[in-house]
Design a protein around this motif. Structure first.
Motif, mmCIF file in Angstrom:
data_model
loop_
_atom_site.group_PDB
_atom_site.id
_atom_site.type_symbol
_atom_site.label_atom_id
_atom_site.label_comp_id
_atom_site.label_asym_id
_atom_site.label_seq_id
_atom_site.Cartn_x
_atom_site.Cartn_y
_atom_site.Cartn_z
ATOM 1 N N PRO A 226 4.203 16.376 6.921
ATOM 2 C CA PRO A 226 3.237 16.103 5.855
ATOM 3 C C PRO A 226 2.028 15.353 6.395
ATOM 4 N N PRO A 227 0.816 15.878 6.171
ATOM 5 C CA PRO A 227 -0.369 15.200 6.700
ATOM 6 C C PRO A 227 -0.821 14.030 5.847
ATOM 7 N N GLY A 228 -0.340 13.904 4.636
ATOM 8 C CA GLY A 228 -0.766 12.815 3.758
ATOM 9 C C GLY A 228 -1.281 13.335 2.438
ATOM 10 N N VAL A 229 -1.681 12.389 1.559
ATOM 11 C CA VAL A 229 -2.143 12.728 0.214
ATOM 12 C C VAL A 229 -3.334 13.679 0.293
ATOM 13 N N SER A 230 -3.211 14.831 -0.398
ATOM 14 C CA SER A 230 -4.256 15.851 -0.303
ATOM 15 C C SER A 230 -4.870 16.201 -1.644
ATOM 16 N N LYS A 231 -4.341 15.620 -2.739
ATOM 17 C CA LYS A 231 -4.847 15.945 -4.060
ATOM 18 C C LYS A 231 -5.216 14.652 -4.802
ATOM 19 N N THR A 232 -5.747 14.837 -6.008
ATOM 20 C CA THR A 232 -6.112 13.672 -6.820
ATOM 21 C C THR A 232 -4.855 12.970 -7.328
ATOM 22 N N VAL A 233 -4.818 11.657 -7.151
ATOM 23 C CA VAL A 233 -3.672 10.845 -7.587
ATOM 24 C C VAL A 233 -4.169 9.827 -8.610
ATOM 25 N N THR A 234 -3.441 9.712 -9.726
ATOM 26 C CA THR A 234 -3.774 8.744 -10.767
ATOM 27 C C THR A 234 -2.620 7.757 -10.916
ATOM 28 N N VAL A 235 -2.940 6.477 -10.871
ATOM 29 C CA VAL A 235 -1.943 5.421 -11.017
ATOM 30 C C VAL A 235 -2.379 4.499 -12.146
ATOM 31 N N ASP A 236 -1.530 4.316 -13.149
ATOM 32 C CA ASP A 236 -1.809 3.387 -14.247
ATOM 33 C C ASP A 236 -1.075 2.077 -14.007
ATOM 34 N N VAL A 237 -1.809 0.990 -14.050
ATOM 35 C CA VAL A 237 -1.251 -0.349 -13.871
ATOM 36 C C VAL A 237 -1.245 -1.034 -15.230
ATOM 37 N N LYS A 238 -0.088 -1.398 -15.735
ATOM 38 C CA LYS A 238 0.023 -2.005 -17.049
ATOM 39 C C LYS A 238 -0.227 -3.507 -16.981
ATOM 40 N N GLY A 239 -0.761 -4.051 -18.059
ATOM 41 C CA GLY A 239 -0.993 -5.483 -18.131
ATOM 42 C C GLY A 239 -2.255 -5.907 -17.398
ATOM 43 N N SER A 240 -2.415 -7.203 -17.253
ATOM 44 C CA SER A 240 -3.644 -7.756 -16.674
ATOM 45 C C SER A 240 -3.497 -8.108 -15.200
ATOM 46 N N GLY A 241 -2.372 -7.836 -14.564
ATOM 47 C CA GLY A 241 -2.216 -8.148 -13.156
ATOM 48 C C GLY A 241 -0.848 -7.720 -12.669
ATOM 49 N N PRO A 242 -0.578 -7.720 -11.337
ATOM 50 C CA PRO A 242 -1.509 -8.130 -10.272
ATOM 51 C C PRO A 242 -2.602 -7.083 -10.048
ATOM 52 N N LEU A 243 -3.719 -7.522 -9.492
ATOM 53 C CA LEU A 243 -4.880 -6.649 -9.339
ATOM 54 C C LEU A 243 -4.930 -6.078 -7.928
ATOM 55 N N TRP A 244 -3.837 -5.436 -7.500
ATOM 56 C CA TRP A 244 -3.829 -4.802 -6.187
ATOM 57 C C TRP A 244 -2.694 -3.779 -6.130
ATOM 58 N N LEU A 245 -2.836 -2.836 -5.190
ATOM 59 C CA LEU A 245 -1.808 -1.841 -4.925
ATOM 60 C C LEU A 245 -1.781 -1.547 -3.430
ATOM 61 N N LYS A 246 -0.582 -1.359 -2.893
ATOM 62 C CA LYS A 246 -0.424 -0.902 -1.520
ATOM 63 C C LYS A 246 -0.200 0.602 -1.566
ATOM 64 N N LEU A 247 -1.117 1.392 -1.010
ATOM 65 C CA LEU A 247 -1.045 2.845 -1.050
ATOM 66 C C LEU A 247 -0.671 3.377 0.328
ATOM 67 N N ARG A 248 0.354 4.258 0.366
ATOM 68 C CA ARG A 248 0.852 4.805 1.616
ATOM 69 C C ARG A 248 0.707 6.322 1.610
ATOM 70 N N ASP A 249 1.163 6.930 2.693
ATOM 71 C CA ASP A 249 1.172 8.390 2.826
ATOM 72 C C ASP A 249 -0.225 8.997 2.732
ATOM 73 N N LEU A 250 -1.225 8.278 3.220
ATOM 74 C CA LEU A 250 -2.562 8.848 3.301
ATOM 75 C C LEU A 250 -2.689 9.665 4.585
#
Length: 323
Positions: A226-250
């Motif tokens: 797998p070469p990594g994420v190749s399409k549009t990805v949508t992630v919904d974060v509920k609530g007011s925090g935390p204000l960060w995400l660790k994204l892998r498989d790029l």
């Protein structure tokens, strides 16, 4: 000597004021009601009794500023940017003239010096629509009436709050811990939340095409890695925090576009930024090829340090997944 005073029309009896000093040639009548006509006549006394009264004189006591504020100030939240304000005039006996209009003072709660504004109505209306306000913000509103003599006192401040609106965009996107296949994405809260933040939406996608990992190589015995994420990805974060995400498989060496928006009851505008995976300028080089020893259900990994780049090495990251 005595004065007899009656207001016009003559429905009330005369009010009498006795002056005991026979040398007086003038006298000030006080405590009269403003904006009224009075009839005044005068008579003189001696030891024998009262002499004939003077011909009645009619005088007008001019207007004075209102002595009481408007009554029953009420606020209705109409929209995210509008408050509807209503009130009743000052009591009749405190108007002291013809009410010509009203002045409406309004400001954001605890920010009076920075935000106070004035709306003037040059007519005896009993309500106003305050527009172009900030969403989901508490305002204090005070109303004063005025006549030809000037402004009366303000009413006590009344509190109202506008409805929720879409938030402004998050104020920043920041990337850290960038590798060839991962990145840590963080963002700041909206400058104007305009309500209660219910969450955030993060959308990311490659700017240039990436091979689809689901398509097998026709000349290969196995599907390609797998070469990594190749399409549009949508992630919904509920609530007011935390204000960060660790994204892998790029995908390595690919530029990704990131867009983030905040949500109250609806989503607000986006903030966006791009990042290209791979070692950043001045980043350390790869470590030496790891050597692995096995024992039982565990592994021991050995390696040698590589080029530290422009700064000392602070830590190593080990990633593992089933093959």
């Amino acid at each position: 000597m005595c004065f007899l005073i009656a207001s016009v029309p003559f429905l009330a009896p005369y009010t009498i004021r006795n002056l005991s000093d026979p040398t007086l040639t003038h006298y000030e009548l006080d405590k009269l009601s403003k904006h009224k006509r009075y009839e005044i006549r005068m008579s003189v006394y001696n030891a024998v009794g009262e002499g004939p009264g003077s011909p009645p004189q009619e005088v007008f006591v001019g207007e004075a500023v209102p002595t009481a504020p408007p009554q029953n100030v009420a606020i209705q939240s109409a929209t995210a940017t509008q408050l509807d304000v209503t009130w009743d005039p000052p009591p009749v006996n405190s108007q002291n003239g013809d009410i010509q209009g009203y002045k409406i003072y309004f400001w954001e709660f605890q920010r009076k010096n920075e935000t106070e504004r004035l709306r003037t109505l040059f007519m005896p209306e009993r309500g106003v629509k305050l527009k172009n306000l900030t969403g989901y913000t508490t305002y204090l509103i005070s109303v004063a009436s005025f006549n030809a003599a000037g402004d009366g006192p303000r009413s006590p401040p009344t509190r109202g709050r506008t409805q929720q609106a879409a938030p402004s965009a998050p104020n920043i996107i920041h990337f850290s811990e960038l590798t060839t296949t991962s990145v840590n994405v963080s963002w700041g809260e909206p400058t104007f939340p305009n309500g209660i933040i219910e969450g955030y939406r993060l959308v990311y996608e490659p700017i240039t095409p990436v091979d689809d990992p689901s398509v097998a190589c026709a000349d290969c015995l196995h599907s390609p890695s797998p070469p990594g994420v190749s399409k549009t990805v949508t992630v919904d974060v509920k609530g007011s925090g935390p204000l960060w995400l660790k994204l892998r498989d790029l995908a390595d060496g690919v530029t990704y576009n990131f867009r983030i928006q905040a949500k109250t009851f609806i989503y607000g505008p986006e903030v966006e930024a791009n990042i290209t995976t791979g070692p950043g300028e001045g980043a350390p080089g790869p470590p030496g090829e790891p050597f692995i020893t096995r024992y039982g259900s565990g592994l021991t990994i050995h390696w040698t340090g590589g080029d530290p780049g422009r700064a000392p090495i602070t830590r190593y990251v080990i990633e593992a997944r089933p093959s």
